[in-house]
Design a protein around this motif. Sequence first.
Motif, short mmCIF file in Angstrom:
data_model
loop_
_atom_site.label_atom_id
_atom_site.label_comp_id
_atom_site.label_asym_id
_atom_site.label_seq_id
_atom_site.Cartn_x
_atom_site.Cartn_y
_atom_site.Cartn_z
N ALA A 1 0.83 -1.21 0.00
CA ALA A 1 0.00 0.00 0.00
C ALA A 1 0.86 1.25 0.00
CB ALA A 1 -0.94 0.00 1.21
N TRP A 2 1.94 1.25 0.80
CA TRP A 2 2.81 2.42 0.84
C TRP A 2 3.48 2.63 -0.53
CZ3 TRP A 2 3.31 6.93 2.39
CH2 TRP A 2 4.49 7.64 2.26
N HIS A 3 3.85 1.56 -1.18
CA HIS A 3 4.46 1.69 -2.50
C HIS A 3 3.47 2.32 -3.48
CE1 HIS A 3 7.40 0.91 -5.62
NE2 HIS A 3 6.36 0.64 -6.39
N TYR A 4 2.22 1.93 -3.39
CA TYR A 4 1.19 2.54 -4.24
C TYR A 4 1.13 4.05 -4.00
CZ TYR A 4 -3.28 3.25 -6.57
OH TYR A 4 -4.27 3.69 -7.40
N VAL A 5 1.14 4.43 -2.74
CA VAL A 5 1.11 5.86 -2.41
C VAL A 5 2.35 6.56 -2.97
CG1 VAL A 5 1.21 7.52 -0.49
CG2 VAL A 5 -0.35 5.57 -0.38
N GLU A 6 3.51 5.93 -2.83
CA GLU A 6 4.73 6.51 -3.39
C GLU A 6 4.62 6.71 -4.90
OE1 GLU A 6 7.95 3.89 -2.43
OE2 GLU A 6 8.28 4.81 -0.47
N MET A 7 4.02 5.75 -5.59
CA MET A 7 3.87 5.86 -7.05
C MET A 7 2.96 7.03 -7.42
SD MET A 7 5.84 3.72 -8.50
CE MET A 7 6.87 4.42 -7.22
N VAL A 8 1.89 7.21 -6.67
CA VAL A 8 0.98 8.32 -6.93
C VAL A 8 1.69 9.65 -6.68
CG1 VAL A 8 -1.16 9.45 -6.19
CG2 VAL A 8 -1.10 6.97 -6.50
N ILE A 9 2.44 9.73 -5.59
CA ILE A 9 3.18 10.96 -5.30
C ILE A 9 4.20 11.24 -6.39
CG2 ILE A 9 4.86 12.02 -3.72
CD1 ILE A 9 3.35 10.50 -1.43
N ALA A 10 4.98 10.22 -6.78
CA ALA A 10 6.00 10.40 -7.82
C ALA A 10 5.35 10.81 -9.14
CB ALA A 10 6.80 9.11 -7.99
N MET A 11 4.21 10.23 -9.45
CA MET A 11 3.48 10.55 -10.68
C MET A 11 3.11 12.03 -10.68
SD MET A 11 -0.14 8.87 -11.84
CE MET A 11 -1.16 9.68 -10.63
N PHE A 12 2.54 12.52 -9.59
CA PHE A 12 2.12 13.91 -9.54
C PHE A 12 3.31 14.87 -9.47
CE2 PHE A 12 -2.07 12.14 -8.50
CZ PHE A 12 -2.83 12.87 -9.40
N VAL A 13 4.38 14.48 -8.79
CA VAL A 13 5.58 15.33 -8.78
C VAL A 13 6.11 15.48 -10.21
CG1 VAL A 13 8.01 15.44 -8.07
CG2 VAL A 13 6.24 14.88 -6.39
N GLY A 14 6.22 14.38 -10.93
CA GLY A 14 6.66 14.46 -12.33
C GLY A 14 5.75 15.33 -13.16
N MET A 15 4.44 15.18 -12.97
CA MET A 15 3.47 15.95 -13.74
C MET A 15 3.61 17.44 -13.45
SD MET A 15 -0.68 15.53 -13.92
CE MET A 15 -0.97 16.03 -12.23
N PHE A 16 3.73 17.80 -12.18
CA PHE A 16 3.79 19.22 -11.83
C PHE A 16 5.14 19.84 -12.16
CE2 PHE A 16 0.29 17.99 -8.86
CZ PHE A 16 -0.70 18.69 -9.53
N VAL A 17 6.23 19.16 -11.84
CA VAL A 17 7.57 19.72 -12.09
C VAL A 17 7.84 19.84 -13.58
CG1 VAL A 17 10.05 19.31 -11.83
CG2 VAL A 17 8.53 18.99 -9.88
N LEU A 18 7.67 18.75 -14.32
CA LEU A 18 7.94 18.83 -15.76
C LEU A 18 6.91 19.70 -16.47
CD1 LEU A 18 9.13 15.19 -16.48
CD2 LEU A 18 10.51 17.27 -16.32
N GLY A 19 5.64 19.64 -16.03
CA GLY A 19 4.63 20.51 -16.62
C GLY A 19 4.99 21.98 -16.43
N PHE A 20 5.45 22.33 -15.23
CA PHE A 20 5.89 23.71 -14.97
C PHE A 20 7.05 24.10 -15.88
CE2 PHE A 20 8.77 26.62 -12.78
CZ PHE A 20 7.94 27.72 -12.61
N LEU A 21 8.02 23.20 -16.02
CA LEU A 21 9.18 23.50 -16.87
C LEU A 21 8.77 23.66 -18.33
CD1 LEU A 21 11.88 21.13 -15.33
CD2 LEU A 21 11.72 23.61 -15.11
N PHE A 22 7.92 22.76 -18.83
CA PHE A 22 7.45 22.88 -20.21
C PHE A 22 6.68 24.18 -20.42
CE2 PHE A 22 7.80 18.08 -20.56
CZ PHE A 22 8.90 18.12 -21.39
N ASP A 23 5.85 24.54 -19.46
CA ASP A 23 5.11 25.81 -19.55
C ASP A 23 6.08 26.99 -19.53
OD1 ASP A 23 2.63 24.59 -19.72
OD2 ASP A 23 2.16 24.87 -17.59
N ALA A 24 7.10 26.92 -18.67
CA ALA A 24 8.05 28.03 -18.53
C ALA A 24 8.83 28.29 -19.82
CB ALA A 24 9.02 27.74 -17.38
N VAL A 25 9.07 27.24 -20.61
CA VAL A 25 9.81 27.44 -21.87
C VAL A 25 8.88 27.53 -23.07
CG1 VAL A 25 11.95 26.40 -20.99
CG2 VAL A 25 10.27 24.96 -22.18
N GLY A 26 7.58 27.65 -22.80
CA GLY A 26 6.62 27.84 -23.88
C GLY A 26 6.18 26.58 -24.59
N LEU A 27 6.40 25.42 -23.98
CA LEU A 27 6.01 24.16 -24.61
C LEU A 27 4.76 23.54 -23.99
CD1 LEU A 27 9.51 22.49 -25.06
CD2 LEU A 27 8.15 23.68 -26.78
#
Length: 128
Positions: free
Chosen positions: A10-36
């Motif tokens: 169960a904890w691993h599942y939670v970790e995967m959800v957290i990692a998924m959202f971190v990737g989505m927000f961090v990379l999404g922010f970077l892509f937005d910042a460079v106009g992509l």
Amino acid sequence: MTQRSWGRFAWHYVEMVIAMFVGMFVLGFLFDAVGLGLSYDRDPEPAYLLMAFDMSVGMAVWMRFRGHGWAGTLEMCAAMFVPVVPLFPLLWLGVVDGMGLMMAAHVAMFPLMLLVMLRRRDEYAHAH
């Protein structure tokens, strides 16, 4: 599996959800910042695929850091992309719009991730 193993699972599942959202927000922010950044209204297919990529990167980095092999890592990443197989045709037929596609895909991801984990439950139930 023991109760402790199920707790790790169960904890691993939670970790995967957290990692998924971190990737989505961090990379999404970077892509937005460079106009992509892409809009679900104007470009729903590439916007979703980019978001799935962002989430996959977050999960893959965390899974590899935790010692998971490539097969399990790639299966988990596939759970980000599989939901669009039935959803893209619904988008093209006008049954769902871009935002509906994104919401439905997110809802589908969570049980797909769980199925991937259940397939390899021994790997996910042990400490890494």
